[in-house]
Design an enzyme around this catalytic site. Sequence first.
Site, short mmCIF file in Angstrom:
data_model
loop_
_atom_site.label_atom_id
_atom_site.label_comp_id
_atom_site.label_asym_id
_atom_site.label_seq_id
_atom_site.Cartn_x
_atom_site.Cartn_y
_atom_site.Cartn_z
N LYS A 83 7.84 -16.43 42.64
CA LYS A 83 7.21 -15.93 43.85
C LYS A 83 5.80 -15.40 43.59
CE LYS A 83 11.34 -14.56 46.45
NZ LYS A 83 12.06 -13.44 47.10
N LEU A 107 8.72 -4.56 37.62
CA LEU A 107 7.96 -3.41 37.13
C LEU A 107 8.87 -2.20 36.99
CD1 LEU A 107 4.52 -3.47 39.00
CD2 LEU A 107 5.00 -4.02 36.62
N ASP A 127 13.85 -4.09 47.60
CA ASP A 127 15.08 -4.12 48.39
C ASP A 127 16.25 -3.42 47.72
OD1 ASP A 127 15.58 -5.86 46.33
OD2 ASP A 127 16.01 -7.60 47.59
N ASN A 128 15.96 -2.50 46.79
CA ASN A 128 17.07 -1.74 46.21
C ASN A 128 16.63 -0.30 45.95
OD1 ASN A 128 16.69 -1.30 43.04
ND2 ASN A 128 15.79 -3.29 43.60
N MET A 129 17.59 0.60 46.05
CA MET A 129 17.29 2.03 46.04
C MET A 129 16.76 2.52 44.70
SD MET A 129 17.12 4.71 47.90
CE MET A 129 18.10 4.34 49.36
N THR A 131 14.99 1.00 42.45
CA THR A 131 13.58 0.62 42.29
C THR A 131 12.69 1.45 43.19
OG1 THR A 131 14.21 -1.64 41.69
CG2 THR A 131 11.95 -1.30 42.42
N CYS A 172 13.01 13.15 48.78
CA CYS A 172 13.37 14.24 49.68
C CYS A 172 14.29 13.76 50.79
CB CYS A 172 12.12 14.85 50.30
SG CYS A 172 11.05 15.73 49.14
N CYS A 184 20.11 -6.48 53.95
CA CYS A 184 19.92 -7.82 54.52
C CYS A 184 20.83 -8.86 53.87
CB CYS A 184 18.45 -8.24 54.45
SG CYS A 184 17.82 -8.52 52.79
N CYS A 243 8.90 15.85 43.78
CA CYS A 243 7.70 16.46 44.35
C CYS A 243 7.83 17.95 44.59
CB CYS A 243 7.31 15.77 45.66
SG CYS A 243 8.40 16.16 47.05
#
Length: 251
Positions: A83, A107, A127-129, A131, A172, A184, A243
């Site tokens: 891609k 990455l 598309d994943n938490m 990452t 948060c 999806c 944070c």
Amino acid sequence: MNDRDFMRYSRQILLDDIALDGQQKLLDSQVLIIGLGGLGTPAALYLAGAGVGTLVLADDDDVHLSNLQRQILFTTEDIDRPKSQVSQQRLTQLNPDIQLTALQQRLTGEALKDAVARADVVLDCTDNMATRQEINAACVALNTPLITASAVGFGGQLMVLTPPWEQGCYRCLWPDNQEPERNCRTAGVVGPVVGVMGTLQALEAIKLLSGIETPAGELRLFDGKSSQWRSLALRRASGCPVCGGSNADPV
């Protein structure tokens, strides 16, 4: 800016909010796009067209047949091609005057932090938490604005998160790495909905880079069935490990 640039970007330059100064800021900017799927491909097209000087295109996946319903940079002939490389090729055809870097990798770790450190804005189009959380942590640690979006079914959501993170960060709102029940892959997605969200990521990046005020610290929710929007104000979690000031863990 040369005469060719002036002609290419003339319709943006006519806008008082952008003008010559704003266009030069875009040309001098670098945007990191992580994920070249239904969100990242329309975002990349509009940012390349707008003249963002450097786009870094990161994705470790190849084009699959099921992508073509919504990932508008790719064609049937691109199936099984990387891609990132296909995106670089197509965007060069659109705008050969900008710098396009293809990263055919997922990455993470130091590579992610290095890429974030060089960027003026990061677009999280993944598309994943897990990452998303790692991208968020890197952006907070390096004070790099983050524009994150997602879509499933007929719905989409968008957040613009900026230093000094007074409205909080991605963690948060979602304090763990648990994946949503609907995504999806399991629930499907309407192509134009994910296109709307990716296009809005590009819009918010253009605004940030050119110096146009943008509403940060909101979760914007889109219902594609009713074409209605609603916004929820974000609040920094005092104990956020990313944070939360003295409560934050080092990245």
